[in-house]
Design a protein around this motif. Structure first.
Motif, short mmCIF file in Angstrom:
data_model
loop_
_atom_site.label_atom_id
_atom_site.label_comp_id
_atom_site.label_asym_id
_atom_site.label_seq_id
_atom_site.Cartn_x
_atom_site.Cartn_y
_atom_site.Cartn_z
N GLN A 10 56.89 76.34 24.31
CA GLN A 10 58.13 76.31 24.55
C GLN A 10 58.70 74.47 24.48
O GLN A 10 59.92 75.23 25.94
CB GLN A 10 58.25 77.17 25.87
N PHE A 32 65.30 91.16 35.31
CA PHE A 32 63.98 90.79 36.29
C PHE A 32 64.45 91.68 37.08
O PHE A 32 64.87 90.66 38.73
CB PHE A 32 63.25 89.74 36.93
N GLN A 90 68.34 81.02 29.01
CA GLN A 90 67.71 82.11 29.86
C GLN A 90 68.47 82.72 30.73
O GLN A 90 69.66 81.63 31.50
CB GLN A 90 66.69 81.86 30.78
N ASP A 117 58.75 86.95 35.15
CA ASP A 117 60.01 86.85 34.07
C ASP A 117 60.70 86.10 32.69
O ASP A 117 59.08 85.64 32.16
CB ASP A 117 61.10 85.99 34.79
N ASN A 118 61.21 86.39 32.21
CA ASN A 118 61.30 85.61 30.71
C ASN A 118 61.45 84.57 30.48
O ASN A 118 61.09 83.82 32.22
CB ASN A 118 62.69 85.51 30.09
N GLN A 119 60.50 83.37 29.08
CA GLN A 119 60.46 82.42 29.13
C GLN A 119 59.93 81.56 30.36
O GLN A 119 59.66 80.10 31.09
CB GLN A 119 61.74 81.87 29.02
N ILE A 120 59.22 81.88 30.30
CA ILE A 120 57.87 81.55 31.45
C ILE A 120 56.02 80.95 30.76
O ILE A 120 55.95 81.99 29.56
CB ILE A 120 57.05 82.18 33.02
N ALA A 174 60.52 82.95 38.73
CA ALA A 174 60.94 83.95 38.65
C ALA A 174 61.49 82.90 36.86
O ALA A 174 60.62 82.32 36.27
CB ALA A 174 62.27 83.85 39.01
N GLY A 175 62.14 82.93 36.18
CA GLY A 175 62.48 82.96 34.78
C GLY A 175 62.37 81.10 34.99
O GLY A 175 63.00 80.00 35.38
N CYS A 176 61.40 80.78 34.08
CA CYS A 176 61.01 79.04 33.02
C CYS A 176 60.46 79.18 34.12
O CYS A 176 60.56 77.45 34.10
CB CYS A 176 62.56 78.35 32.63
N GLY A 199 62.77 78.21 36.86
CA GLY A 199 62.62 77.02 36.48
C GLY A 199 61.78 75.54 37.54
O GLY A 199 61.34 74.59 37.14
#
Lengths: 346, 346, 346
Positions: A241, B185, B243, C239-242, C257-259, C277
């Protein structure tokens, strides 16, 4: 994993290590000191795990000479136990041989050049003008676009996309989901009478060049150059990533941890280490041997080797809120101190 | 790249630029001032590259009137050289024509509607109820789920997934690895007698709507709404690995740089610029023309146009550590100053 | 979405809710209070939306008893309206039944084991030794590598890659672009006479184990362990992009949560909440019920439940620049205050 067992004597000879113990002892795998069984090889590289020597059931251990006396069992003595362990572990890696040839489900253009020994996996797409060299393995679902070249012995594990004009060196390893050669983010803002302005796409005409022995992590993205190429020199290691923008250049032997991002036209030197989630702004340049700690943001060029950081330390939220509120007035706080000093001195 | 050469006269006429020099001179490509050859066009948009005029071998240069006198060779004079360059460069972009029709390896459901001139690439999957409009190009490995609509002249470069109920406008460009329309989510925490609680999935029933002329970068994700849609208005530009959570709305002409993230139900105005790695918390709203610098975190709504930032500057780690340690006590430091002031004034 | 209508009476009985109003009233879908029509069910979970009761046209509302008196229409009274709403909404989710069996375009190895009721979508690849259990749905373009096992009723929406030695529990849901089981980022630096040193890859020999009821977002990556496994216990929600690095362990019922990104060998407790993040450094351990706010970096282990943060607040850039410049000298500022105090007290 069923792999061939190796004797301690064989390992010692092969990797030039000193053996203490029975050279005929069979080793069937590698493990941590805590998990290792009597037929497995453990390793001790980090001194803080030295206490685990007391309890391990490992059949033998790779360790430094300085640690060898603390262990009564069989061992292999190495100057750098982690490097030795990495090499030994590779013997026990179970990689079933890929069948050379093109899987019948793959879609390979007539104008693509595939070396005889290469392996094109199921459902791959190889477009016109692509060149796949000797010993290359493409796992399932890879897309190799026009004008891409893959150097000998490289391996694209699965579902890797090389969009266009991407050149890979030899022994490059790319993990699933990586995208190399997508358009860079080039936009020109056009003012106009009819609206308050809008974006014009700036064509991205360059390529991506990846040196020998690079490794590129899952879902990492490396954009093609706008004009000229985006370049990774040899032995650059990218974790998952990571985002590498157009026209970035990364020097040999540098390593970037997960989620790091490098903006357009930035140049990173050789032997740099970029921490996870760190960011480097566009057009900056980093000297050789610069280390940036995790989640730091580099906002100016760095001309000297060394470690660099930004951010604030983690704290209980209640305390952090009070401190963060004060940060908003830090300049004023500093001015008040200046004023004091003047007063006091006068 | 073999593209048709263009004369300077042709370029001047086509883009309404003033020409100085021989209108018959042939241009075969574009390049930076440093790399340009005698048959290539360079450009000077950023004043800090003006010194490169002395050394460039470019056959002609696109530049501002103010810079034209510093250059004795052929040139095209533009109010905005970067915009002019973007338009000219597009002429030299080598995009082989996609063959209209459905590649035999693609899997297209009977209930999908594909316009006659559309191009469905190898190994695409188009599900029931999907609509693909005139002039659309789907590169290899795209998945177009149920209820998705792709507007005319849009291009999905390769391996793009539209999960469900995604509507794309016209001329939308999406790079490989992007995922639009995955579930947001949404979780509800259920307390219960049998355990200390667990998560219940909140069904995500909305869609994604992308306006005309949007561009979406590689491995970027845009979730479907929980109830109602996630929306990008026209001409929104998203870089790689961004995202966008459920029910976000992004105003027209806004641009987000790589790795930015926007949490659920946040609203971003028009003409906003969000820096790389920046974060915007859920349910916030940003006015038009807000700029957020790289890796800043927006924790409250922003009602006025302007530039906003958070974070601390990069420093040598040794200095940073001392400062960061003090940050943990910043509130106490400020209190001590307050106390001084009281004392001194009394 | 054409789904079966439900009566209020049916919903009340099914989910154990108190009904006020006509049990025969038909509900055809769910919506927010603002968007709901007369045949839709709205919900009020967050008190700040209570004012919307005045204007909603919803046919009925799920709400708390305390809010019921402020609403004259039909309603379903729930202890936790958000949980009740999640359950009801699931009834109106339109998931067309997947056809059991292997799509003819899928490439399934002879040595793979596919349960009779499982559904293998178009263009999937299932390798030797993979096991796909009862009721599993693989959407298009999934790759299931050697030695992977997918537990009953799990669903891989589309284009999910399980590289190798990945074990999924029951009812696991994975969104497109996720990559599980790619190599962790393991490197040993070898000094050598011929160059200034180079990287050696440390073989990654472990797997990934995902517990029952986990959900994994789009383009999220979870690496296989170096030795031993990377583990998500049951009901972990990503979540996404983890990014989850090798040998991480995440406790049951935690949500990221995402990232967010977790570095190698870190351990996260149960019921933790990691903000978007946020980053967690390697080898750290977080207790149960730790909350980390968005974009914070955890640099040391956290032994007590609670909320933790790092970073500075968002500000207008002009003010931020002044404060950030002072941060670079915060230690010096603090020292000057120390000096004052000494002076004043002496």
């Amino acid at each position: 994993m069923s792999t061939v067992p190796r004797t301690l004597g064989e390992l010692a000879t092969r990797f030039g290590l000193e053996l203490r113990g029975d050279p005929g002892r069979a080793i069937r795998g590698v493990a941590t000191l805590i998990d290792a069984d009597a037929d497995q090889l453990g390793f001790l590289a980090n001194p803080r795990y030295r206490l685990q020597l007391a309890d391990t059931r490992a059949g033998a251990i790779v360790l430094r000479r300085a640690d060898a006396d603390a262990w009564s069992g069989a061992c292999l003595i190495a100057d750098d136990p982690y490097v030795a362990f990495a090499r030994i572990a590779a013997l026990f890696e179970h990689q079933p041989a890929a069948t050379p040839g093109i899987h019948p489900s793959a879609v390979v253009a007539q104008g693509a050049t595939i070396a005889a020994g290469a392996c094109i996996g199921p459902l791959c797409v190889v477009e016109d003008g692509a060149v796949v060299d000797e010993g290359v393995i493409l796992g399932p679902h890879c897309v190799i676009g026009r004008g891409c070249t893959i150097g000998a012995q490289s391996r694209l594990v699965a579902r890797v996309t090389l969009v266009q004009d991407v050149t890979l060196g030899k022994r490059v390893l790319i993990h699933p989901g990586a995208v190399l050669g997508a358009d860079g983010f080039g936009l020109a803002f056009e003012r106009s009478a009819s609206d308050h302005g809008h974006w014009i796409k700036v064509p991205q005409l360059g390529g991506v060049r990846i040196g020998d022995d690079c490794e590129i992590g899952a879902n990492t993205t490396i954009d093609r150059g706008a004009l000229g190429d985006t370049v990774l020199e040899e032995d650059v290691r990218l974790d998952n990533q990571i985002q590498i923008a157009h026209n970035v250049r990364i020097g040999a032997h540098s390593a970037l941890a997960g989620c790091a991002a490098v903006a357009g036209s930035a140049t990173i030197g050789r032997y740099c280490l970029i921490g996870g989630g760190a960011g480097i702004l566009g057009h900056l340049s980093l000297a050789d041997r610069v280390t940036v700690t995790a989640m730091s943001l580099v906002t100016h060029s760095i001309r000297e080797a060394g470690d660099y950081s930004s951010g604030t330390p983690i704290q209980p939220n209640r305390q952090w809120r009070r401190n963060a509120a004060r940060f908003k007035h830090l300049d004023e706080i500093a001015r008040r101190i200046d004023a004091f000093e003047k007063e006091t001195k006068s």
